[in-house]
Motif scaffolding. Sequence first.
Motif, PDB file in Angstrom:
ATOM      1  N   THR A  90       0.854  -1.178   0.000  1.00 45.75           N
ATOM      2  CA  THR A  90       0.000   0.000   0.000  1.00 45.75           C
ATOM      3  C   THR A  90       0.894   1.234   0.000  1.00 45.75           C
ATOM      4  O   THR A  90       2.104   1.142   0.220  1.00 45.75           O
ATOM      5  CB  THR A  90      -0.910   0.016   1.247  1.00 45.75           C
ATOM      6  N   GLY A  91       0.285   2.384  -0.218  1.00 45.10           N
ATOM      7  CA  GLY A  91       1.035   3.635  -0.203  1.00 45.10           C
ATOM      8  C   GLY A  91       1.280   4.156  -1.602  1.00 45.10           C
ATOM      9  O   GLY A  91       0.551   3.844  -2.546  1.00 45.10           O
ATOM     10  N   ASN A 104      -3.478   3.543  -4.013  1.00 45.11           N
ATOM     11  CA  ASN A 104      -2.997   2.939  -2.780  1.00 45.11           C
ATOM     12  C   ASN A 104      -2.477   1.506  -2.941  1.00 45.11           C
ATOM     13  O   ASN A 104      -2.382   0.772  -1.973  1.00 45.11           O
ATOM     14  CB  ASN A 104      -4.065   2.993  -1.674  1.00 45.11           C
ATOM     15  N   VAL A 105      -2.120   1.090  -4.151  1.00 45.15           N
ATOM     16  CA  VAL A 105      -1.470  -0.207  -4.372  1.00 45.15           C
ATOM     17  C   VAL A 105      -0.312   0.005  -5.335  1.00 45.15           C
ATOM     18  O   VAL A 105      -0.502   0.533  -6.437  1.00 45.15           O
ATOM     19  CB  VAL A 105      -2.432  -1.272  -4.938  1.00 45.15           C
ATOM     20  N   CYS A 106       0.873  -0.429  -4.918  1.00 38.87           N
ATOM     21  CA  CYS A 106       2.081  -0.266  -5.733  1.00 38.87           C
ATOM     22  C   CYS A 106       2.891  -1.553  -5.735  1.00 38.87           C
ATOM     23  O   CYS A 106       2.704  -2.423  -4.887  1.00 38.87           O
ATOM     24  CB  CYS A 106       2.961   0.846  -5.170  1.00 38.87           C
ATOM     25  N   GLY A 122       7.852   2.745   6.516  1.00 44.67           N
ATOM     26  CA  GLY A 122       7.643   2.593   5.080  1.00 44.67           C
ATOM     27  C   GLY A 122       6.216   2.399   4.651  1.00 44.67           C
ATOM     28  O   GLY A 122       5.596   3.324   4.168  1.00 44.67           O
ATOM     29  N   VAL A 123       5.666   1.196   4.836  1.00 45.29           N
ATOM     30  CA  VAL A 123       4.345   0.906   4.297  1.00 45.29           C
ATOM     31  C   VAL A 123       3.480   0.224   5.355  1.00 45.29           C
ATOM     32  O   VAL A 123       3.990  -0.461   6.241  1.00 45.29           O
ATOM     33  CB  VAL A 123       4.427   0.019   3.038  1.00 45.29           C
ATOM     34  N   PRO A 153     -12.785  -7.747  -9.613  1.00 46.38           N
ATOM     35  CA  PRO A 153     -11.968  -6.593  -9.204  1.00 46.38           C
ATOM     36  C   PRO A 153     -11.228  -6.897  -7.903  1.00 46.38           C
ATOM     37  O   PRO A 153     -11.740  -7.606  -7.030  1.00 46.38           O
ATOM     38  CB  PRO A 153     -13.003  -5.480  -8.987  1.00 46.38           C
ATOM     39  N   ALA A 154     -10.033  -6.367  -7.785  1.00 46.53           N
ATOM     40  CA  ALA A 154      -9.228  -6.594  -6.583  1.00 46.53           C
ATOM     41  C   ALA A 154      -9.836  -5.870  -5.392  1.00 46.53           C
ATOM     42  O   ALA A 154     -10.477  -4.828  -5.549  1.00 46.53           O
ATOM     43  CB  ALA A 154      -7.800  -6.116  -6.813  1.00 46.53           C
ATOM     44  N   GLN A 155      -9.628  -6.444  -4.219  1.00 49.95           N
ATOM     45  CA  GLN A 155     -10.054  -5.850  -2.955  1.00 49.95           C
ATOM     46  C   GLN A 155      -8.861  -5.844  -2.013  1.00 49.95           C
ATOM     47  O   GLN A 155      -8.177  -6.864  -1.868  1.00 49.95           O
ATOM     48  CB  GLN A 155     -11.192  -6.655  -2.338  1.00 49.95           C
ATOM     49  N   LEU A 156      -8.624  -4.704  -1.366  1.00 52.74           N
ATOM     50  CA  LEU A 156      -7.442  -4.574  -0.504  1.00 52.74           C
ATOM     51  C   LEU A 156      -7.451  -5.563   0.652  1.00 52.74           C
ATOM     52  O   LEU A 156      -6.398  -6.087   1.016  1.00 52.74           O
ATOM     53  CB  LEU A 156      -7.312  -3.149   0.021  1.00 52.74           C
TER      54      LEU A 156
END
Length: 189
Positions: A90-91, A104-106, A122-123, A153-156
């Motif tokens: 995240t971040g 918010n996804v990297c 960091g994260v 769809p993706a979900q966090l």
Amino acid sequence: MKTTNYHLQHHFLIATPNIDTGIFHQSLVYICHQDKQGALGLIINKPLSTSLVKLFDELQLPVTSHSLLQHRTPLNAGPLNSAVGFILHTGQPNWSSSFAVAENVCVTTSKDILQSIGSGQGVEYFELCLGHSSWIRGQLENEIERGDWFVIPAQLDLLFKVDYSERWQQAMNILGVNLDKFSMDIGHA
């Protein structure tokens, strides 16, 4: 065969019962990059047998915040380049080698993020993925049309918070698939 163009970045691929062996059996893949050449994904539910603390030791990275790494394992993210690490987090893409997948996804591939994680900074959420999965143009679309993958769809929460052993089944539940009543046989009228 003409394939449908799918927008798959920031989506999950859920392995169907068509894939009954190998690393993709009951796998949940997060698609983190797609362009006209193909797609790159990370399997997010296949933990390796080593711990993050041990991996940090092997990489000679100092760890001052063991609590963040305890009970965490790196993931076997795919059959390609198993020595290459991808940090899904995240971040923002603030690291030497980062790119944003969605809000918010990297994904980061540089060592500087690991140094920050080892020091407890960091994260908020991350997964250390070793290896990756990739498909050339049209290959993944053909696999979807063949019935090898469901797409949602993706979900966090599913990406970072659900236990590895439950991720595939929870994705199937989100999709509403009851495997007891599911058949991959295709009928003809």
